[in-house]
Design a protein around this motif. Structure first.
Motif, PDB file in Angstrom:
ATOM      1  N   ARG A  89     -22.985  67.758 -56.040  1.00  0.00           N
ATOM      2  CA  ARG A  89     -24.226  68.337 -56.566  1.00  0.00           C
ATOM      3  C   ARG A  89     -24.089  69.841 -56.597  1.00  0.00           C
ATOM      4  O   ARG A  89     -23.697  70.451 -55.586  1.00  0.00           O
ATOM      5  CB  ARG A  89     -25.418  67.960 -55.693  1.00  0.00           C
ATOM      6  CG  ARG A  89     -26.742  68.321 -56.329  1.00  0.00           C
ATOM      7  CD  ARG A  89     -27.844  68.346 -55.293  1.00  0.00           C
ATOM      8  NE  ARG A  89     -28.044  67.071 -54.645  1.00  0.00           N
ATOM      9  CZ  ARG A  89     -28.736  66.068 -55.168  1.00  0.00           C
ATOM     10  NH1 ARG A  89     -29.266  66.184 -56.364  1.00  0.00           N
ATOM     11  NH2 ARG A  89     -28.906  64.946 -54.487  1.00  0.00           N
ATOM     12  N   ASP A  90     -24.419  70.455 -57.738  1.00  0.00           N
ATOM     13  CA  ASP A  90     -24.329  71.906 -57.808  1.00  0.00           C
ATOM     14  C   ASP A  90     -25.663  72.523 -57.404  1.00  0.00           C
ATOM     15  O   ASP A  90     -26.597  71.835 -57.004  1.00  0.00           O
ATOM     16  CB  ASP A  90     -23.859  72.355 -59.192  1.00  0.00           C
ATOM     17  CG  ASP A  90     -24.950  72.245 -60.255  1.00  0.00           C
ATOM     18  OD1 ASP A  90     -24.667  72.576 -61.412  1.00  0.00           O
ATOM     19  OD2 ASP A  90     -26.080  71.826 -59.938  1.00  0.00           O
ATOM     20  N   ARG A  91     -25.725  73.845 -57.485  1.00  0.00           N
ATOM     21  CA  ARG A  91     -26.903  74.572 -56.974  1.00  0.00           C
ATOM     22  C   ARG A  91     -28.182  74.241 -57.741  1.00  0.00           C
ATOM     23  O   ARG A  91     -29.269  74.513 -57.263  1.00  0.00           O
ATOM     24  CB  ARG A  91     -26.638  76.073 -57.054  1.00  0.00           C
ATOM     25  CG  ARG A  91     -25.487  76.526 -56.179  1.00  0.00           C
ATOM     26  CD  ARG A  91     -25.220  78.013 -56.377  1.00  0.00           C
ATOM     27  NE  ARG A  91     -24.044  78.450 -55.645  1.00  0.00           N
ATOM     28  CZ  ARG A  91     -24.044  78.788 -54.368  1.00  0.00           C
ATOM     29  NH1 ARG A  91     -25.161  78.749 -53.690  1.00  0.00           N
ATOM     30  NH2 ARG A  91     -22.936  79.173 -53.779  1.00  0.00           N
ATOM     31  N   THR A  92     -28.046  73.694 -58.956  1.00  0.00           N
ATOM     32  CA  THR A  92     -29.233  73.362 -59.737  1.00  0.00           C
ATOM     33  C   THR A  92     -29.570  71.880 -59.642  1.00  0.00           C
ATOM     34  O   THR A  92     -30.335  71.373 -60.468  1.00  0.00           O
ATOM     35  CB  THR A  92     -29.018  73.734 -61.219  1.00  0.00           C
ATOM     36  OG1 THR A  92     -27.978  72.904 -61.762  1.00  0.00           O
ATOM     37  CG2 THR A  92     -28.633  75.195 -61.359  1.00  0.00           C
ATOM     38  N   ASP A  93     -29.017  71.199 -58.674  1.00  0.00           N
ATOM     39  CA  ASP A  93     -29.258  69.767 -58.456  1.00  0.00           C
ATOM     40  C   ASP A  93     -28.575  68.882 -59.488  1.00  0.00           C
ATOM     41  O   ASP A  93     -28.822  67.687 -59.526  1.00  0.00           O
ATOM     42  CB  ASP A  93     -30.748  69.442 -58.413  1.00  0.00           C
ATOM     43  CG  ASP A  93     -31.337  69.756 -57.051  1.00  0.00           C
ATOM     44  OD1 ASP A  93     -32.559  69.638 -56.901  1.00  0.00           O
ATOM     45  OD2 ASP A  93     -30.576  70.111 -56.143  1.00  0.00           O
ATOM     46  N   LYS A  94     -27.768  69.462 -60.343  1.00  0.00           N
ATOM     47  CA  LYS A  94     -27.036  68.666 -61.309  1.00  0.00           C
ATOM     48  C   LYS A  94     -25.839  68.020 -60.629  1.00  0.00           C
ATOM     49  O   LYS A  94     -25.126  68.655 -59.858  1.00  0.00           O
ATOM     50  CB  LYS A  94     -26.565  69.561 -62.444  1.00  0.00           C
ATOM     51  CG  LYS A  94     -25.743  68.879 -63.509  1.00  0.00           C
ATOM     52  CD  LYS A  94     -25.513  69.796 -64.697  1.00  0.00           C
ATOM     53  CE  LYS A  94     -24.784  71.051 -64.330  1.00  0.00           C
ATOM     54  NZ  LYS A  94     -24.582  71.939 -65.489  1.00  0.00           N
ATOM     55  N   LEU A  95     -25.616  66.736 -60.920  1.00  0.00           N
ATOM     56  CA  LEU A  95     -24.426  66.058 -60.409  1.00  0.00           C
ATOM     57  C   LEU A  95     -23.257  66.322 -61.351  1.00  0.00           C
ATOM     58  O   LEU A  95     -23.368  66.115 -62.557  1.00  0.00           O
ATOM     59  CB  LEU A  95     -24.661  64.560 -60.295  1.00  0.00           C
ATOM     60  CG  LEU A  95     -25.494  64.081 -59.100  1.00  0.00           C
ATOM     61  CD1 LEU A  95     -25.701  62.573 -59.178  1.00  0.00           C
ATOM     62  CD2 LEU A  95     -24.842  64.455 -57.786  1.00  0.00           C
ATOM     63  N   ILE A  96     -22.167  66.758 -60.785  1.00  0.00           N
ATOM     64  CA  ILE A  96     -20.920  66.949 -61.525  1.00  0.00           C
ATOM     65  C   ILE A  96     -20.012  65.789 -61.149  1.00  0.00           C
ATOM     66  O   ILE A  96     -19.617  65.656 -59.985  1.00  0.00           O
ATOM     67  CB  ILE A  96     -20.237  68.278 -61.174  1.00  0.00           C
ATOM     68  CG1 ILE A  96     -21.213  69.443 -61.292  1.00  0.00           C
ATOM     69  CG2 ILE A  96     -18.992  68.475 -62.046  1.00  0.00           C
ATOM     70  CD1 ILE A  96     -21.707  69.688 -62.685  1.00  0.00           C
ATOM     71  N   PHE A  97     -19.683  64.966 -62.138  1.00  0.00           N
ATOM     72  CA  PHE A  97     -18.909  63.756 -61.879  1.00  0.00           C
ATOM     73  C   PHE A  97     -17.429  63.971 -62.152  1.00  0.00           C
ATOM     74  O   PHE A  97     -17.044  64.767 -63.020  1.00  0.00           O
ATOM     75  CB  PHE A  97     -19.403  62.612 -62.764  1.00  0.00           C
ATOM     76  CG  PHE A  97     -20.716  62.027 -62.347  1.00  0.00           C
ATOM     77  CD1 PHE A  97     -21.899  62.565 -62.811  1.00  0.00           C
ATOM     78  CD2 PHE A  97     -20.763  60.949 -61.484  1.00  0.00           C
ATOM     79  CE1 PHE A  97     -23.122  62.033 -62.437  1.00  0.00           C
ATOM     80  CE2 PHE A  97     -21.980  60.404 -61.095  1.00  0.00           C
ATOM     81  CZ  PHE A  97     -23.161  60.954 -61.568  1.00  0.00           C
ATOM     82  N   GLY A  98     -16.618  63.201 -61.424  1.00  0.00           N
ATOM     83  CA  GLY A  98     -15.214  63.093 -61.766  1.00  0.00           C
ATOM     84  C   GLY A  98     -15.041  62.166 -62.962  1.00  0.00           C
ATOM     85  O   GLY A  98     -16.014  61.636 -63.501  1.00  0.00           O
ATOM     86  N   THR A  99     -13.802  61.953 -63.332  1.00  0.00           N
ATOM     87  CA  THR A  99     -13.510  61.143 -64.516  1.00  0.00           C
ATOM     88  C   THR A  99     -13.483  59.651 -64.210  1.00  0.00           C
ATOM     89  O   THR A  99     -13.358  58.839 -65.114  1.00  0.00           O
ATOM     90  CB  THR A  99     -12.173  61.553 -65.127  1.00  0.00           C
ATOM     91  OG1 THR A  99     -11.178  61.536 -64.102  1.00  0.00           O
ATOM     92  CG2 THR A  99     -12.256  62.944 -65.730  1.00  0.00           C
ATOM     93  N   GLY A 100     -13.613  59.314 -62.937  1.00  0.00           N
ATOM     94  CA  GLY A 100     -13.679  57.910 -62.565  1.00  0.00           C
ATOM     95  C   GLY A 100     -12.325  57.313 -62.233  1.00  0.00           C
ATOM     96  O   GLY A 100     -11.290  57.734 -62.762  1.00  0.00           O
ATOM     97  N   THR A 101     -12.342  56.341 -61.335  1.00  0.00           N
ATOM     98  CA  THR A 101     -11.141  55.577 -60.959  1.00  0.00           C
ATOM     99  C   THR A 101     -11.473  54.098 -61.066  1.00  0.00           C
ATOM    100  O   THR A 101     -12.458  53.636 -60.484  1.00  0.00           O
ATOM    101  CB  THR A 101     -10.717  55.896 -59.514  1.00  0.00           C
ATOM    102  OG1 THR A 101     -10.385  57.275 -59.403  1.00  0.00           O
ATOM    103  CG2 THR A 101      -9.519  55.043 -59.105  1.00  0.00           C
ATOM    104  N   ARG A 102     -10.646  53.407 -61.816  1.00  0.00           N
ATOM    105  CA  ARG A 102     -10.875  51.970 -61.948  1.00  0.00           C
ATOM    106  C   ARG A 102     -10.159  51.253 -60.815  1.00  0.00           C
ATOM    107  O   ARG A 102      -8.947  51.386 -60.645  1.00  0.00           O
ATOM    108  CB  ARG A 102     -10.350  51.466 -63.292  1.00  0.00           C
ATOM    109  CG  ARG A 102     -10.682  49.993 -63.548  1.00  0.00           C
ATOM    110  CD  ARG A 102     -10.475  49.613 -65.008  1.00  0.00           C
ATOM    111  NE  ARG A 102     -11.309  50.385 -65.909  1.00  0.00           N
ATOM    112  CZ  ARG A 102     -12.607  50.179 -66.124  1.00  0.00           C
ATOM    113  NH1 ARG A 102     -13.221  49.194 -65.486  1.00  0.00           N
ATOM    114  NH2 ARG A 102     -13.269  50.928 -66.986  1.00  0.00           N
TER     115      ARG A 102
END
Lengths: 112, 117
Positions: free
Chosen positions: A94-107
């Motif tokens: 979570r960044d300072r503006t409450d936005k979630l920054i996601f990774g590219t995912g792992t299957r």
């Protein structure tokens, strides 16, 4: 800027074996870290989060994650994998503006 | 407790047509998010509401995208006109957080899969 990296596109594990899905992060300040799981044609389901405190976080469905500040990692783990654990796993910060920054995912693929 | 509800689940339209997505957050959650998830990628935030106010719309392509959250509950995300590159899954999430001081969890709906032909 905040970011997370999931270095493995896919992880294969046999049922009953332990599993690890890797995540590293880059943040300024204290990290708020999350793991979500996504099954086909479903939204993201929350598994666990690290805000502060104990470095070992326990979550849903027997999953846990270990926060390691020196290695800037937040790896997802489970002692004994199930075939039903097969899904797409996302690490997020979570960044300072409450936005979630996601990774590219792992299957994760668990074989019987 | 009901989760985040989204409709429709799937939408297929031709390019240049308008489309709208609807979201009903978890009861009591004052913060609502719209994310877009392209194939093979993680979700990316489009817009964030606190109650009825859009507090972060910096990633929303305002030339064709619009959103509203009347009365601070349900929300609608609209695209007009749609382009081929808009094909993605549109996810709504909600939390009981407040600006700049949140550790609360975001809970996601099932998403709307949009296909633009």
């Amino acid at each position: 800027a905040q970011s997370v990296a999931q270095p493995e596109d896919q992880v294969n594990v046999a049922e009953g074996n332990p599993l690890t899905v890797k995540c590293t992060y880059s943040v300024s300040g204290n990290p708020y870290l999350f793991w979500y799981v996504q099954y086909p044609n479903r939204g993201l389901q929350f598994l666990l989060k690290y805000i502060t405190g104990d470095n070992l976080v326990k979550g849903s469905y027997g999953f846990e994650a270990e926060f390691n500040k020196s290695q800037t990692s937040f790896h997802l783990k489970k002692p004994s994998a199930l075939v039903s654990d097969s899904a797409l796993y996302f690490c997020a910060v979570r960044d300072r503006t409450d936005k979630l920054i996601f990774g590219t995912g792992t299957r994760l693929q668990v074989f019987p | 407790e009901a989760g985040v509800v989204q409709s429709p689940r799937y939408k297929i339209i031709e390019k240049k047509q308008p489309v709208a997505f609807w979201c009903n957050p978890i009861s009591g959650h004052n913060t609502l998010y719209w994310y877009r998830q392209n194939l093979g990628q993680g979700p990316e935030l489009l817009i964030r509401y606190e109650n009825e106010e859009a507090v972060d719309d910096s990633q929303l392509p305002k030339d064709r995208f619009s959103a509203e959250r009347l009365k601070g509950v349900d929300s609608t995300l609209k695209i007009q006109p749609a382009e081929l590159g808009d094909s993605a899954v549109y996810l709504c999430a909600s939390s009981s957080s407040h600006w700049g001081a949140s550790t609360d969890t975001q809970y996601f709906g099932p998403g709307t899969r949009l296909t633009v032909l």
